[in-house]
Design a protein around this motif. Sequence first.
Motif, PDB file in Angstrom:
ATOM      1  N   GLN A  13    -106.369  55.280  -5.912  1.00 48.17           N
ATOM      2  CA  GLN A  13    -107.267  56.016  -6.798  1.00 48.17           C
ATOM      3  C   GLN A  13    -106.733  57.430  -7.066  1.00 48.17           C
ATOM      4  OE1 GLN A  13    -111.088  57.129  -5.120  1.00 48.17           O
ATOM      5  NE2 GLN A  13    -112.140  56.265  -6.892  1.00 48.17           N
ATOM      6  N   SER A  14    -106.217  58.073  -6.035  1.00 53.89           N
ATOM      7  CA  SER A  14    -105.660  59.425  -6.190  1.00 53.89           C
ATOM      8  C   SER A  14    -104.431  59.416  -7.098  1.00 53.89           C
ATOM      9  CB  SER A  14    -105.293  59.999  -4.819  1.00 53.89           C
ATOM     10  OG  SER A  14    -106.427  60.079  -3.981  1.00 53.89           O
ATOM     11  N   THR A  15    -103.640  58.348  -7.007  1.00 57.80           N
ATOM     12  CA  THR A  15    -102.472  58.213  -7.887  1.00 57.80           C
ATOM     13  C   THR A  15    -102.898  58.165  -9.348  1.00 57.80           C
ATOM     14  OG1 THR A  15    -101.244  57.016  -6.185  1.00 57.80           O
ATOM     15  CG2 THR A  15    -100.469  56.765  -8.455  1.00 57.80           C
ATOM     16  N   LEU A  16    -103.980  57.434  -9.633  1.00 59.09           N
ATOM     17  CA  LEU A  16    -104.475  57.345 -11.011  1.00 59.09           C
ATOM     18  C   LEU A  16    -105.029  58.688 -11.488  1.00 59.09           C
ATOM     19  CD1 LEU A  16    -104.610  54.796 -12.922  1.00 59.09           C
ATOM     20  CD2 LEU A  16    -103.975  54.369 -10.555  1.00 59.09           C
ATOM     21  N   ALA A  17    -105.651  59.439 -10.575  1.00 57.29           N
ATOM     22  CA  ALA A  17    -106.141  60.772 -10.941  1.00 57.29           C
ATOM     23  C   ALA A  17    -104.971  61.681 -11.300  1.00 57.29           C
ATOM     24  CB  ALA A  17    -106.943  61.370  -9.788  1.00 57.29           C
ATOM     25  N   LEU A  18    -103.891  61.594 -10.528  1.00 57.54           N
ATOM     26  CA  LEU A  18    -102.708  62.409 -10.789  1.00 57.54           C
ATOM     27  C   LEU A  18    -102.078  62.053 -12.141  1.00 57.54           C
ATOM     28  CD1 LEU A  18    -100.661  64.498  -9.821  1.00 57.54           C
ATOM     29  CD2 LEU A  18     -99.451  62.666  -8.620  1.00 57.54           C
ATOM     30  N   LEU A  19    -102.029  60.768 -12.458  1.00 56.70           N
ATOM     31  CA  LEU A  19    -101.484  60.361 -13.752  1.00 56.70           C
ATOM     32  C   LEU A  19    -102.309  60.955 -14.902  1.00 56.70           C
ATOM     33  CD1 LEU A  19    -100.610  56.584 -13.188  1.00 56.70           C
ATOM     34  CD2 LEU A  19     -99.028  58.498 -13.453  1.00 56.70           C
ATOM     35  N   GLY A  20    -103.628  60.997 -14.725  1.00 61.21           N
ATOM     36  CA  GLY A  20    -104.478  61.608 -15.744  1.00 61.21           C
ATOM     37  C   GLY A  20    -104.202  63.090 -15.892  1.00 61.21           C
ATOM     38  N   LEU A  21    -103.963  63.761 -14.760  1.00 60.11           N
ATOM     39  CA  LEU A  21    -103.642  65.194 -14.816  1.00 60.11           C
ATOM     40  C   LEU A  21    -102.331  65.448 -15.560  1.00 60.11           C
ATOM     41  CD1 LEU A  21    -104.540  66.459 -11.226  1.00 60.11           C
ATOM     42  CD2 LEU A  21    -105.535  67.258 -13.381  1.00 60.11           C
ATOM     43  N   LEU A  22    -101.419  64.492 -15.500  1.00 62.21           N
ATOM     44  CA  LEU A  22    -100.116  64.644 -16.135  1.00 62.21           C
ATOM     45  C   LEU A  22    -100.130  64.223 -17.603  1.00 62.21           C
ATOM     46  CD1 LEU A  22     -97.827  63.265 -13.271  1.00 62.21           C
ATOM     47  CD2 LEU A  22     -98.275  65.652 -13.867  1.00 62.21           C
ATOM     48  N   ALA A  23    -101.298  63.895 -18.128  1.00 58.82           N
ATOM     49  CA  ALA A  23    -101.397  63.509 -19.544  1.00 58.82           C
ATOM     50  C   ALA A  23    -100.845  64.621 -20.420  1.00 58.82           C
ATOM     51  CB  ALA A  23    -102.855  63.228 -19.911  1.00 58.82           C
ATOM     52  N   LYS A  24    -100.279  64.230 -21.552  1.00 57.77           N
ATOM     53  CA  LYS A  24     -99.653  65.216 -22.440  1.00 57.77           C
ATOM     54  C   LYS A  24    -100.654  66.289 -22.851  1.00 57.77           C
ATOM     55  CE  LYS A  24    -100.486  62.415 -26.589  1.00 57.77           C
ATOM     56  NZ  LYS A  24     -99.864  61.727 -27.730  1.00 57.77           N
ATOM     57  N   ARG A  25    -100.157  67.441 -23.220  1.00 54.28           N
ATOM     58  CA  ARG A  25    -101.000  68.591 -23.516  1.00 54.28           C
ATOM     59  C   ARG A  25    -101.981  68.327 -24.654  1.00 54.28           C
ATOM     60  NH1 ARG A  25    -100.227  73.110 -21.032  1.00 54.28           N
ATOM     61  NH2 ARG A  25    -101.350  74.264 -22.646  1.00 54.28           N
ATOM     62  N   ALA A  26    -101.635  67.393 -25.546  1.00 57.52           N
ATOM     63  CA  ALA A  26    -102.548  67.066 -26.639  1.00 57.52           C
ATOM     64  C   ALA A  26    -103.871  66.513 -26.117  1.00 57.52           C
ATOM     65  CB  ALA A  26    -101.897  66.055 -27.581  1.00 57.52           C
ATOM     66  N   ASP A  27    -103.849  66.014 -24.883  1.00 58.76           N
ATOM     67  CA  ASP A  27    -105.059  65.463 -24.282  1.00 58.76           C
ATOM     68  C   ASP A  27    -105.749  66.467 -23.358  1.00 58.76           C
ATOM     69  OD1 ASP A  27    -105.021  62.967 -25.490  1.00 58.76           O
ATOM     70  OD2 ASP A  27    -103.574  62.188 -24.051  1.00 58.76           O
ATOM     71  N   ASP A  28    -105.358  67.723 -23.413  1.00 62.28           N
ATOM     72  CA  ASP A  28    -106.025  68.744 -22.615  1.00 62.28           C
ATOM     73  C   ASP A  28    -107.466  68.916 -23.098  1.00 62.28           C
ATOM     74  OD1 ASP A  28    -103.920  69.148 -20.996  1.00 62.28           O
ATOM     75  OD2 ASP A  28    -103.309  71.086 -21.812  1.00 62.28           O
ATOM     76  N   GLY A  29    -108.277  69.561 -22.271  1.00 60.71           N
ATOM     77  CA  GLY A  29    -109.664  69.784 -22.646  1.00 60.71           C
ATOM     78  C   GLY A  29    -110.530  68.594 -22.274  1.00 60.71           C
ATOM     79  N   PRO A  30    -111.660  68.419 -22.976  1.00 64.24           N
ATOM     80  CA  PRO A  30    -112.603  67.346 -22.640  1.00 64.24           C
ATOM     81  C   PRO A  30    -111.977  65.957 -22.616  1.00 64.24           C
ATOM     82  CG  PRO A  30    -113.597  68.887 -24.192  1.00 64.24           C
ATOM     83  CD  PRO A  30    -112.154  69.275 -24.074  1.00 64.24           C
ATOM     84  N   ARG A  31    -110.959  65.720 -23.450  1.00 68.47           N
ATOM     85  CA  ARG A  31    -110.300  64.409 -23.449  1.00 68.47           C
ATOM     86  C   ARG A  31    -109.661  64.119 -22.089  1.00 68.47           C
ATOM     87  NH1 ARG A  31    -108.699  62.223 -28.472  1.00 68.47           N
ATOM     88  NH2 ARG A  31    -106.640  61.675 -27.687  1.00 68.47           N
ATOM     89  N   LYS A  32    -109.014  65.128 -21.520  1.00 67.87           N
ATOM     90  CA  LYS A  32    -108.359  64.919 -20.226  1.00 67.87           C
ATOM     91  C   LYS A  32    -109.386  64.627 -19.142  1.00 67.87           C
ATOM     92  CE  LYS A  32    -104.487  66.745 -19.065  1.00 67.87           C
ATOM     93  NZ  LYS A  32    -103.351  67.615 -18.665  1.00 67.87           N
ATOM     94  N   GLY A  33    -110.512  65.320 -19.184  1.00 69.60           N
ATOM     95  CA  GLY A  33    -111.561  65.050 -18.199  1.00 69.60           C
ATOM     96  C   GLY A  33    -112.036  63.607 -18.266  1.00 69.60           C
ATOM     97  N   SER A  34    -112.214  63.091 -19.487  1.00 69.36           N
ATOM     98  CA  SER A  34    -112.659  61.706 -19.661  1.00 69.36           C
ATOM     99  C   SER A  34    -111.587  60.711 -19.242  1.00 69.36           C
ATOM    100  CB  SER A  34    -113.059  61.460 -21.122  1.00 69.36           C
ATOM    101  OG  SER A  34    -114.264  62.125 -21.419  1.00 69.36           O
ATOM    102  N   ILE A  35    -110.327  61.044 -19.478  1.00 70.34           N
ATOM    103  CA  ILE A  35    -109.224  60.163 -19.064  1.00 70.34           C
ATOM    104  C   ILE A  35    -109.172  60.054 -17.546  1.00 70.34           C
ATOM    105  CG2 ILE A  35    -106.701  60.025 -18.914  1.00 70.34           C
ATOM    106  CD1 ILE A  35    -106.648  61.155 -21.809  1.00 70.34           C
ATOM    107  N   ILE A  36    -109.262  61.197 -16.866  1.00 70.39           N
ATOM    108  CA  ILE A  36    -109.216  61.170 -15.393  1.00 70.39           C
ATOM    109  C   ILE A  36    -110.399  60.381 -14.844  1.00 70.39           C
ATOM    110  CG2 ILE A  36    -109.371  62.593 -13.309  1.00 70.39           C
ATOM    111  CD1 ILE A  36    -107.866  64.780 -14.901  1.00 70.39           C
ATOM    112  N   GLN A  37    -111.590  60.602 -15.406  1.00 68.96           N
ATOM    113  CA  GLN A  37    -112.764  59.869 -14.934  1.00 68.96           C
ATOM    114  C   GLN A  37    -112.571  58.361 -15.131  1.00 68.96           C
ATOM    115  OE1 GLN A  37    -117.514  60.055 -15.325  1.00 68.96           O
ATOM    116  NE2 GLN A  37    -116.475  59.854 -17.280  1.00 68.96           N
ATOM    117  N   SER A  38    -112.079  57.968 -16.288  1.00 64.10           N
ATOM    118  CA  SER A  38    -111.833  56.552 -16.556  1.00 64.10           C
ATOM    119  C   SER A  38    -110.844  55.963 -15.552  1.00 64.10           C
ATOM    120  CB  SER A  38    -111.286  56.374 -17.980  1.00 64.10           C
ATOM    121  OG  SER A  38    -110.806  55.067 -18.179  1.00 64.10           O
TER     122      SER A  38
END
Length: 305
Positions: free
Chosen positions: A72-97
């Motif tokens: 689960q932590s690995t998936l959270a880290l992958l979400g944190l590494l999402a490209k900058r275009a996904d920064d902001g609320p999109r990144k929060g939703s990606i990590i939660q998903s």
Amino acid sequence: MLAFFYALIPVVLITALGWLLAKQNFLAADGWRAIEKLVYFIFFPALIINVLAGASFETVPWAMVLVLIGSQSTLALLGLLAKRADDGPRKGSIIQSNVRWNTFVGLSMGSALFGEAGLALMAIAVAVLTSTANVMSVLALTHFAEASEKKKPHILMDMIRNPLIVSCVVGIVLNLMGIAPSGIAEETLDILGQATLALGLLVVGAAVDLEAFKRAGRTTLTWSMVRLLVFPIVALAAGLLINLPSNSLAIVAIAAATPTASSGYILARQLGGDATLSANLIAVQTVFSVLTMPAFYALFLLTQA
């Protein structure tokens, strides 16, 4: 493998029935929310307490717990590494998903395949993944949310009040003390618990928005595949690496392969995430998991051959 399909098909059918009932307005939206609240605060905790209190654990499956948290932590880290275009609320939703999972689907599959033993192990998975998912999701959504005057949630207090976590603690404590519910108490909890899986799956189906599935774009498809493929791959690999017992490895594979939880949409809306993206991720993962879950269970069976 045939046993897996016998277990999966009823789950799919009941989920589809929930979607159809919601589509036909069999219940108003408030009615579905009321059922979800009953399941979450009454039926689900009764099931967990009854199962865990009477479970026969030779030892607490700490290795399984570590595999689940690590994956689960690995998936959270992958979400944190999402490209900058996904920064902001999109990144929060990606990590939660990435870190949430569908407990109703997991419990249904674990129970259908392995009976009470599978249900008990899956309840442990519920305790572990629900706790960490809540912390990771709230931190991600609030951190990446746009500036807001909304009051920040108290994560520790929310966990202490979470009925699933509380019921897991109660069940485990009763088990350790050798005080399993019996007689009228056991029968009452059993009757309440029996309502959990059917109603839970109906609620999951009612929450699926196929319009969200239709409007899914590249971001939704990419992160849905990350969630549905990478989570179980990492979990299975880690479980094999540390030689998890076969039953624990099966539960890990099933839990990791479930889609993200439908409750993520509500949390994203409340905490400043991208609610539309969350709805899209939930819809796409729920549909595609019908294909990916059997594939990963087959992979698990191959590792046991």
